[in-house]
Design an enzyme around this catalytic site. Structure first.
Site, PDB file in Angstrom:
ATOM      1  N   GLU A 326       0.822  -1.279   0.083  1.00 32.63           N
ATOM      2  CA  GLU A 326      -0.178   0.072   0.088  1.00 32.63           C
ATOM      3  C   GLU A 326       0.934   1.211   0.069  1.00 32.63           C
ATOM      4  OE1 GLU A 326      -1.924   3.532   1.827  1.00 32.63           O
ATOM      5  OE2 GLU A 326      -0.452   2.365   2.389  1.00 32.63           O
ATOM      6  N   GLU A 327       1.795   1.143   0.769  1.00 35.74           N
ATOM      7  CA  GLU A 327       2.735   2.543   1.082  1.00 35.74           C
ATOM      8  C   GLU A 327       3.437   2.733  -0.228  1.00 35.74           C
ATOM      9  OE1 GLU A 327       2.653   4.187   3.569  1.00 35.74           O
ATOM     10  OE2 GLU A 327       2.216   2.923   5.169  1.00 35.74           O
ATOM     11  N   HIS A 425       4.796   7.366   9.447  1.00 34.11           N
ATOM     12  CA  HIS A 425       6.161   7.368   8.395  1.00 34.11           C
ATOM     13  C   HIS A 425       7.333   7.674   9.394  1.00 34.11           C
ATOM     14  CE1 HIS A 425       3.379   7.321   4.646  1.00 34.11           C
ATOM     15  NE2 HIS A 425       3.035   6.373   5.497  1.00 34.11           N
TER      16      HIS A 425
END
Length: 466
Positions: A326-327, A425
């Site tokens: 996803e990132e 993050h």
């Protein structure tokens, strides 16, 4: 059960008469929903799963060796939990290594700064890049600068992220991270640094994906910690000729195979119809990915397990999807939509948990206009878990956000994200940031949502237009 009926009656009396006519009280569904809530609020399974994932696997950047360790971990856990079916589907993902990153103000006030490479960035030359910086308030300000105006310079986007429960401040600033390098390079910049896309005041930088454009030179891209962005501002107030040196050594290594990992609870009477609840398995490599998105993995897996263990399975199949990469650009979500194109018409509804572990305060839907009030009435038992009924404008979450274009209804279970971007993050995305009680409340909400939707007799299509 009495509490559930009481809530539904209040919903009827408050104006949702059509909803109550379409969805008469079903005492069995209300009773099961109430029991799922009670069981979730007394279970430690979600927290145990996040602890296991972050301790035994840790950071799991898509394409890395740890990514495959995470895939195996997920397969093993889902099988151990006794889901009816567990399988994985291959996903092609880019391989990128962060390397090292450092920054030094060369003049007029020599000192080091804290930076980190943005995901996918190219490296600087070995000797680094040394150049004056040019500051911009926003990405829009950078885009408004003339062609050639950044020749021989380093661009600096200094856009602060606002703090909101909904996280909407992130949407205003994230474009600088994802598109800033292309805009800066197209104006001649040698590199770009951005103020971290976060709401914290810690001296650590927030990473995240950026992207290049084939017809524009690729320049190094990094994020500065917020205190260091402030420091640059103070320097620029004193002298508009601040010279920065950056050295970065990230590398790309082609592509590798990762996997979407999937578990199913087979429906009792409509097994070909699917209620999807998902999260993403990958994480950035700076922290241990506890909030993003270990929490989501724990939430949807534990919710699925509660339903798996019911004496009688719900009508529809409930599919738990742990998405890959996803990132790096919703790669697993896009791969799932493509691989399951032929059965998307059978997806009754989908939702993803990918916003940390804050309590869920509201549920929004994206369903047919004529079905919305009925869906709210059906969801009314969730109110006893602190979940208010919301709007008909949901996106569903990152990895399911492309499904409404294919006609698939979605729901967004809104979490309190007031402090989410303090940790997002960063190296600070670790297990201690999770409140176990809030995590349990999330599990209760997802279990109730998935069960009630799996039992629903409401036609949710065609979707309302936004």
């Amino acid at each position: 059960m009495k509490n559930g009926l009481h809530i539904l009656l209040i919903t009827c009396l408050s104006g949702s008469l059509l909803a109550c006519q379409q969805t008469p009280p079903n005492s069995k569904n209300l009773q099961v929903s109430s029991q799922l809530q009670q069981d979730a609020l007394s279970s430690t399974l979600a927290y145990d799963l996040v602890e296991s994932l972050t301790v035994e696997v840790g950071p799991r950047l898509a394409g890395s060796d740890k990514d495959l360790v995470a895939v195996q971990w997920a397969e093993d856990k889902l099988n151990q939990l006794g889901f009816d079916k567990v399988y994985k589907e291959p996903v092609k993902v880019p391989v990128w290594d962060r390397g090292n990153a450092e920054a030094i103000v060369v003049a007029p006030y020599p000192q080091g700064l804290v930076i980190t490479a943005l995901g996918g960035s190219v490296a600087t030359p070995t000797e680094g890049i040394t150049a004056p910086i040019v500051r911009f308030d926003t990405l829009a300000a950078l885009k408004a600068s003339p062609a050639g105006s950044l020749e021989g310079k380093i661009a600096f986007i200094d856009h602060k992220t606002e703090r909101h429960t909904t996280g909407k401040g992130y949407g205003k600033t994230v474009g600088g991270r994802s598109r800033g390098a292309v805009e800066a390079a197209s104006r001649g910049a040698l590199a770009i640094v951005i103020r971290s896309i976060g709401t914290d005041h810690d001296r650590m930088a927030h990473t995240g994906a950026m992207r290049y454009q084939d017809d524009v030179p690729r320049i190094p891209a990094a994020a500065l910690s917020s205190p260091d962005a402030n420091q640059l501002n103070l320097m620029l107030k004193r002298d508009d000729n601040v010279v920065l040196q950056i050295k970065m050594s990230p590398q790309s290594h082609g592509y590798a195979t990762s996997y979407n990992v999937i578990a199913e609870i087979t429906g009792s009477s409509k097994p070909d119809e699917i209620v999807l609840i998902g999260a993403h398995l990958d994480s950035w490599d700076e922290g241990t990915g506890a909030l993003d998105d270990g929490a989501g993995v724990g939430i949807v897996t534990a919710a699925g397990k509660l339903i798996q263990d019911l004496p009688q399975k719900p009508a529809r199949t409930i599919r738990v999807v742990l998405y890959a990469a996803e990132e790096l650009g919703l790669i697993g979500g896009k791969a799932y939509a493509k691989a399951h194109q032929d059965e998307l018409a059978k997806h009754y509804i989908a939702a993803e948990s990918d916003f940390g572990a804050g309590r869920i305060y509201q549920i929004d839907y994206r369903v047919a206009t004529q079905a919305f009030e009925a869906v709210l009435a059906m969801s009314a038992p969730m109110a006893s878990n602190g979940v208010a009924m919301g709007t008909n404008t949901a996106s569903g979450g990152p990895d399911v956000s492309m499904l409404p274009k294919q006609g698939v209804p979605v729901a967004s279970l809104r979490q309190d994200g007031q402090d989410y971007f303090d940790y997002h993050h960063t190296p600070n995305d670790t297990l201690d940031k999770i409140d176990p009680a809030a995590l349990q409340q999330n599990v209760a909400a997802y279990a109730q949502f998935a069960y009630l939707m799996a039992q629903s007799e409401i036609e949710l299509r065609p979707l309302a237009t936004k």
